[in-house]
Design a protein around this motif. Structure first.
Motif, short mmCIF file in Angstrom:
data_model
loop_
_atom_site.label_atom_id
_atom_site.label_comp_id
_atom_site.label_asym_id
_atom_site.label_seq_id
_atom_site.Cartn_x
_atom_site.Cartn_y
_atom_site.Cartn_z
N SER A 161 -81.31 10.35 -36.40
CA SER A 161 -80.92 11.57 -37.10
C SER A 161 -79.45 11.85 -36.85
N VAL A 162 -78.85 12.56 -37.80
CA VAL A 162 -77.49 13.07 -37.69
C VAL A 162 -77.56 14.57 -37.97
N PHE A 598 -84.57 18.46 -48.65
CA PHE A 598 -84.37 17.70 -49.87
C PHE A 598 -84.43 16.23 -49.49
N GLY A 599 -85.62 15.65 -49.60
CA GLY A 599 -85.78 14.27 -49.16
C GLY A 599 -85.59 14.15 -47.66
N GLN A 600 -84.65 13.32 -47.23
CA GLN A 600 -84.39 13.14 -45.81
C GLN A 600 -83.42 14.17 -45.25
N ARG A 639 -79.10 18.39 -41.48
CA ARG A 639 -79.70 17.32 -40.66
C ARG A 639 -80.21 16.23 -41.58
N TYR A 640 -79.84 14.99 -41.26
CA TYR A 640 -80.30 13.82 -42.01
C TYR A 640 -81.12 12.95 -41.08
N ALA A 641 -82.37 12.70 -41.44
CA ALA A 641 -83.28 11.91 -40.61
C ALA A 641 -83.52 10.55 -41.27
N PHE A 642 -83.53 9.52 -40.45
CA PHE A 642 -83.77 8.17 -40.99
C PHE A 642 -84.57 7.35 -40.00
#
Length: 642
Positions: A161-162, A598-600, A639-642
């Protein structure tokens, strides 16, 4: 959701659950890996889902906002508030123990544990165990234990995540974290930076932290690994105000040049193995810390540097078996610690060190499975060896102290969904090096503090609601505290006349429907002298009542969380005789967060102290020594999760 862990399960079911998913394994009150249902009797659990939904950015905030633990504004501008279980005032941090993955973080210093350096994205759960726990955790566990358990990546899994956030008071934060697991090996790392000018003048705070580790595992239990954690802090020190200055402008500072820094590095090596039907585990930890400060007196700077090191080694063994068909868990272990510090300042060249060694034994029997009965007993013996020398002050002492702890605990379900639990015990704490360096009798270390602890609780739980109530009492002898009347030169650290903490706690939560949930925490505590010249007088900096409540909503790709806290009035920090013409006023604060995915990606807007309430939770003299708390602050994050 928060849940009091009062349910015991059969060992076979526990191990089956562990075999199905190693990610559910946690460190429990027995200081060993186990299924979550075997958490300590009466514990409160904060889950990773709750932390994420509330949008808190550090562990300290999660404990306060979700766990309902009262916290006081930090004096150095950091997010590491002073956490107070059961009304121990200014010495609250020295009367509870913080543990991260089984490794003790509370140390021989008058400093709060640096929880803000623990990556919040790495936390799997937080256990809050209220009440005496010195058998397993030793020195300072009278008010309770906070056990932080980090995630363990599952086999062949990865996550990352970022997170970026900005807000008022020039606040900003960036966190990047990731973890990867393969067949028999897992690794993770996190790096973050945060900064803020804070609410007051000359109160800037900056911190950079890194955490990373790796582990090798052969099955669900056998594993070995290491972890490194580092933190770098720089802070400006706003200092205190008197009542008139606070009323005129709570944001001002009278110390525009004071500042400090903290550098901390910790390396931990751990391992556990199942050998001949016994579970064997050990942790070895080394921590190095440098604290620097510069204060100005009449325009003249006074600088000080404190360099400290600490080693901890904790080997232990557990035997799971059966006695007449009943499940039995026997745990035995040793705790060894060595702490040392050197001081470099114009007023001190002190060298201090403390060594301790302890042995403990605890046995728990789980009986009558239909009523989920549990009973446990434990004992501990710990010996401390303290040395101190300061040639500039012509001060020196060498002290040895041997202490004992014991406990009896039980829980039983007499009716469906109703559990009764109780605890009796003896706990202790020894004075820190800071406290022993300034005592009423020159070159004499303080006596150890001892407490006789009692607790009785009742819990009701079903699929939609849970309510837990506790009554408690701690009778303390030789409580270690700063007494402003102990000598004519501004007070000293001393052993107080006998004191008491007693009260009532209530935790409640309700799942209204699939989207809505509410939980609340209430604590009433009477902290007072029970003998001596202040017999019957209230202890300082202890609110009689605190209440916190949160309302949560989760929708399609959306979530909202609103929380409120009310804190009762309390005595000023020097008012031992209860004669100050006034008390610290009560206050209510409100915070909220709204997030949309919104999505990730997840975007969120959050606010603290939304009513912009002027209040303070730290004040060390009658209508003076005031450290104002933060005003309203709004933040926007992504926050962007991957």
């Amino acid at each position: 959701m928060i849940r009091p862990c009062l349910l015991a399960v059969a060992v076979s079911l526990c191990f089956n659950a562990m075999a199905e998913d190693a990610a559910t394994v946690v460190v429990t009150g027995a200081r060993f890996d186990a299924e979550p249902a075997l958490a300590p009797i009466g514990a409160t659990i904060i889950s990773a889902d709750e932390i994420r939904r509330a949008g808190v950015s550090d562990v300290n905030a999660a404990i306060r906002k979700i766990g309902g633990v009262y916290g006081r504004q930090s004096l150095d501008g950091s997010p590491d508030f002073s956490l107070d279980l059961r009304g121990f005032g200014t010495n609250s941090s020295q009367n509870m123990v913080v543990v991260v993955d089984g490794v003790r973080r509370s140390e021989n210093e008058l400093l709060n544990p640096v929880l803000s350096a623990i990556p919040i994205d790495s936390v799997e759960r937080i256990e809050i165990l209220r009440g005496g726990a010195s058998v397993l955790y030793g020195d300072g566990a009278t008010a309770g234990v906070i056990n932080i358990v980090t995630r363990r990546p599952g086999q062949y899994s990865s996550r990352g995540s970022v997170f970026v956030e900005g807000g008022q008071f020039n606040a900003g934060e960036l966190r990047v974290s990731g973890a990867q697991a393969w067949d028999g090996f897992a690794a993770d790392a996190s790096i973050g930076h945060q900064r803020t000018d804070n609410y007051r003048d000359n109160n800037d705070f900056k911190q950079t932290q890194f955490s990373g580790g790796a582990q090798w595992y052969a099955n669900q239990f056998d594993r070995a690994g290491f972890r490194y954690e580092g933190a770098r802090q720089d802070t400006r020190l706003a200092g205190s105000l008197n009542e008139a200055q606070y009323n005129a402008n709570p944001r001002q500072t009278l110390t525009p040049n004071d500042h400090g820094s903290l550098d901390s590095d910790r390396l931990t090596v751990f391992g556990q193995y199942r050998l001949f039907g016994h579970d064997v585990a050990a942790d070895l930890s080394y921590r190095k810390k440098t604290v620097e400060s510069t204060y100005f007196f009449g325009g003249t700077p006074s600088a000080a540097t404190y360099d400290s090191k600490q080693w901890q080694f904790s080997p232990r063994v557990r035997k799971l078996g059966a006695i007449n068909g009943m499940v039995n868990e026997l745990v035995a272990g040793f705790d060894f610690a060595k702490w040392e510090r050197t001081t470099s300042a114009a007023y001190s060249a002190a060298d201090a060190d403390q060594k301790s060694r302890a042995i403990y034994l605890r046995d728990e029997l789980r009986f009558d499975p239909s009523h989920e009965g549990r009973i446990s007993a434990g004992v501990r013996r710990e010996i401390f060896d303290k040395d101190y020398a300061d040639p500039l002050a012509f001060a020196a002492y060498d002290a040895k102290q041997a202490l004992n702890a014991w406990e009896l605990q039980a829980s039983y379900m007499p009716l469906a969904q109703v559990t009764v639990f109780g605890k009796l015990g003896q706990s202790y704490r020894v004075a820190t090096a800071d406290e022993d360096s300034y005592t009423p009798v020159f070159n004499r270390a303080l006596k150890a503090q001892q407490s006789h602890d009692a607790e009785l609780g009742l819990s009701y739980a079903n699929a939609a609601q849970k309510v837990t109530a506790r009554v408690f009492r701690h009778n303390l002898t030789d409580e270690i505290f700063f007494d402003p009347t102990a000598n004519p030169f501004g007070g000293a650290n001393t052993n107080l006349d006998p004191t008491r903490r007693q009260g009532f706690e209530l935790d409640a939560e309700q799942r209204i429907n699939a989207a809505w949930a509410v939980n609340a925490h209430y604590q009433h505590v009477r902290a007072e002298f029970r003998e001596g010249v202040n017999d019957g007088k209230e202890m300082v900096l202890v609110p009689k009542n605190t209440v916190s409540a949160r309302l949560s909503w989760t929708g399609q790709g959306q979530s909202a969380d609103v929380g409120a806290q009310w804190v009762d009035k309390q005595r000023y920090g020097s008012d031992f005789s209860n004669t100050c013409a006034g008390e610290m006023p009560s206050y209510t604060t409100l915070d909220a967060r709204y997030a949309r995915s919104f999505g990730q990606w997840e975007w969120a807007l959050s606010g603290q102290n939304l009513t912009d309430k002027n209040y303070f939770s730290q004040a060390f003299s009658c209508k003076g020594g005031i450290y104002p708390s933060n005003g309203r602050q709004l933040k926007l994050s992504a926050r962007y999760a991957f």
